[in-house]
Enzyme design. Structure first.
Site, short mmCIF file in Angstrom:
data_model
loop_
_atom_site.label_atom_id
_atom_site.label_comp_id
_atom_site.label_asym_id
_atom_site.label_seq_id
_atom_site.Cartn_x
_atom_site.Cartn_y
_atom_site.Cartn_z
N HIS A 168 1.02 -1.48 -0.40
CA HIS A 168 0.16 -0.19 0.13
C HIS A 168 0.75 1.39 0.08
O HIS A 168 0.39 2.69 0.59
CB HIS A 168 -1.12 0.28 1.33
N SER A 181 15.49 19.35 -15.81
CA SER A 181 13.76 20.20 -16.19
C SER A 181 13.98 21.85 -17.09
O SER A 181 15.96 21.96 -16.54
CB SER A 181 13.40 21.06 -15.34
N LYS A 217 17.05 19.35 -10.64
CA LYS A 217 16.46 18.22 -11.11
C LYS A 217 16.70 17.52 -11.56
O LYS A 217 17.50 17.29 -12.74
CB LYS A 217 14.15 18.65 -11.85
N GLU A 239 9.40 6.99 -16.59
CA GLU A 239 8.28 7.35 -16.85
C GLU A 239 7.72 6.85 -17.98
O GLU A 239 6.17 6.45 -18.92
CB GLU A 239 7.55 9.21 -16.70
#
Ligand code: ARG
Length: 497
Positions: free
Chosen positions: A163, A282, A288, A295
């Site tokens: 979870h 980024s 970043k 992804e």
């Protein structure tokens, strides 16, 4: 006009050698045509044509001289490439027209005892099997890479979650082996599908067979198909082999997507450092480092599941035997397999080149009292019923301060005495409890078959190596069949050219 004369004027206007006046033009021409999509099966169609012609001459259906001319024309057409084909409704018709353009009327004998229906089915199977073999090759390589990482990280403790909540400590190796195990099944499903892809529909003709004495075993042999798709109506109509492959690919994409999701979450917590090659930054936030490759692996699952969905939707309403809807079936499988083959490579590459910060991971493995189950197990091993042991540890867990990761021995002892009526030392000594609270010890204790303890993982790694070796052998055998057939066909063709 005599038939001969009409044929001689075949290139006038939109006509081709195959397509006569009535079906040569009109606003729906390009809608009907699959010629550009068929580039993918250009090579397959040439092989299928060659095998068919060799069989026709062996069966005395076409003379050796005509066969030689047709086969020479096919070589020439191959050299010129798909882009040089004449206009046509599809690659089959365009190649036939190109043969007739080169050979003359007798080139039309190539299409004896077959139809585009069995022909296209053969082409799709022929091409798809090399795509499946390429995917399998990529998968075997990826599993090898993952197992290498697992071998190096059997002692690297990390938090395991259920979870998305800290659950129990495990190791990077155990986590990776869980994905490699899933990839074993994904591989097995592809092999299973391959067996039903690699069957010969040629000789089914439009769907109702042919009066010619065709030898379907022979074309199977020449094309490297393992068996003959028996019933001629089924052979020309079915695309369930596409469903099986796309289904297996969608399942594989789902495994990869879960792996990618894990890595994305780990990266967000600093539990893994991706190599720059697999990260992105980024355009505005200079600090970043984003796990974009993973992804995209996750995103590409959509391509595969969409492909499966599109394919099933295409097929569900089709009556026997052939319908033109089928022309829109193949691309779903091609898109899915192309997209996912790349994903396999990138996902494995990202994991193989990543850095696993051991200290940080081990510290994280104590977060949220993730060793609680180990403490309950310890009490249960000392004779306390597990349910009671669970109650003791649950009570201690509930009393923890929010910033406290684990209780100390004394806190446990106090609750144990409350619940059990005896001091904790009656059951377990301090050292054993402290060991259970340590994530590395906690992992070492869980040495049941398939568990995360380093020796249990070592056994899993050995078993995984065996499965990988047998998948590699199976792949080599399939590749050898395919390349053996390619050489045999070439030799047979040379007999006549
Ligand atoms: N281009 C067609 C396809 O992909 C080939 C078969 C055409 N057959 C027919 N009966 N119109 O399915």
């Amino acid at each position: 006009m005599s038939e001969e004369h009409e044929a001689d004027n075949r290139s006038a206007g939109d006509q081709t050698a195959v397509r006569r006046d009535r079906f040569s033009g009109g606003p729906a021409r390009s809608f009907l045509s699959s010629l550009s999509d068929d580039e993918r099966i250009f090579g397959a169609d040439l092989a299928v044509d060659r095998a068919h012609v060799v069989m026709l001459v062996e069966q005395d259906i076409v003379g050796a001289e005509t066969a030689g001319e047709i086969l020479a024309a096919l070589d020439d057409i191959e050299d010129a490439g798909h882009g040089e084909l004449p206009d046509g409704e599809d690659v089959h018709e365009a190649i036939e027209s190109a043969v007739i353009d080169r050979v003359g009327q007798s080139g039309g004998k190539m299409h004896t005892a077959r139809s585009r229906n069995d022909e296209v089915a053969a082409c799709i199977r022929y091409r798809l099997r090399s795509d499946v073999l390429e995917l399998l090759e990529t998968l075997v390589g990826a599993r090898e890479q993952l197992l290498d990482v697992a071998r190096a990280e059997t002692e690297t403790v990390m938090p395991g979650y259920t979870h998305l909540q800290p659950a129990q400590p495990t190791t990077v190796a155990h986590w990776i082996c869980s994905y490699e195990q899933a990839l074993q099944r994904d591989t097995a499903r592809l092999f299973d599908a391959y067996e039903r892809v690699n069957q010969n529909p040629l000789g089914a003709a439009a769907f109702a067979g042919t009066p010619f004495d065709v030898d379907r075993e022979r074309t199977a042999e020449l094309l490297g198909f393992d068996s003959v798709a028996e019933n001629s109506m089924d052979a020309s109509a079915t695309r369930d082999f596409l469903v099986e492959v796309t289904g297996a690919v969608a399942g594989l994409a789902t495994t990869l997507s879960q792996l990618a999701e894990d890595v994305v979450v780990m990266a967000s917590k600093g539990h893994v450092e991706l190599d720059d090659d697999y990260a992105s930054t980024s355009s505005i936030m200079p600090q970043k480092k984003n796990p974009d490759t993973l992804e995209l692996v996750r995103g590409r699952t959509g391509d595969a599941t969409a492909g499966l969905n599109g394919l099933l939707t295409n097929l569900k309403g089709q009556p026997r035997a052939y319908n033109r809807d089928l022309q829109r079936a193949g691309h779903h499988a091609w898109d899915a397999i192309d997209s996912v083959t790349e994903s396999v490579e990138v996902a494995a590459g990202a994991v193989a080149t990543a850095d696993w910060p051991a200290d940080r991971l081990e510290a994280a493995a104590t977060e949220g009292f993730a060793t609680a189950t180990g403490v309950a197990d310890l009490l249960a091993m000392a004779g306390v019923p597990f349910r009671t042991a669970h109650e003791v540890v649950a009570e201690v867990a509930a009393d923890l301060d929010p910033d406290e990761d684990a209780p100390d021995y004394d806190a446990l002892s106090a609750v144990a005495e409350d619940v059990l009526g005896d001091p904790l030392s009656e059951y377990v000594d301090r050292e054993a409890v402290e060991a259970a609270l340590d994530p590395a010890e906690s992992v070492a204790m869980r040495d049941s078959r398939g568990g995360p303890a380093p020796e249990a993982v070592a056994a899993q790694l050995l078993a995984a190596d065996d499965v990988l070796a047998s998948h590699s052998e199976q792949l080599d055998a399939a590749e050898a069949t395919v390349s053996g057939a390619r050489d045999r066909l070439q030799t047979e063709v040379e007999e006549y050219v």
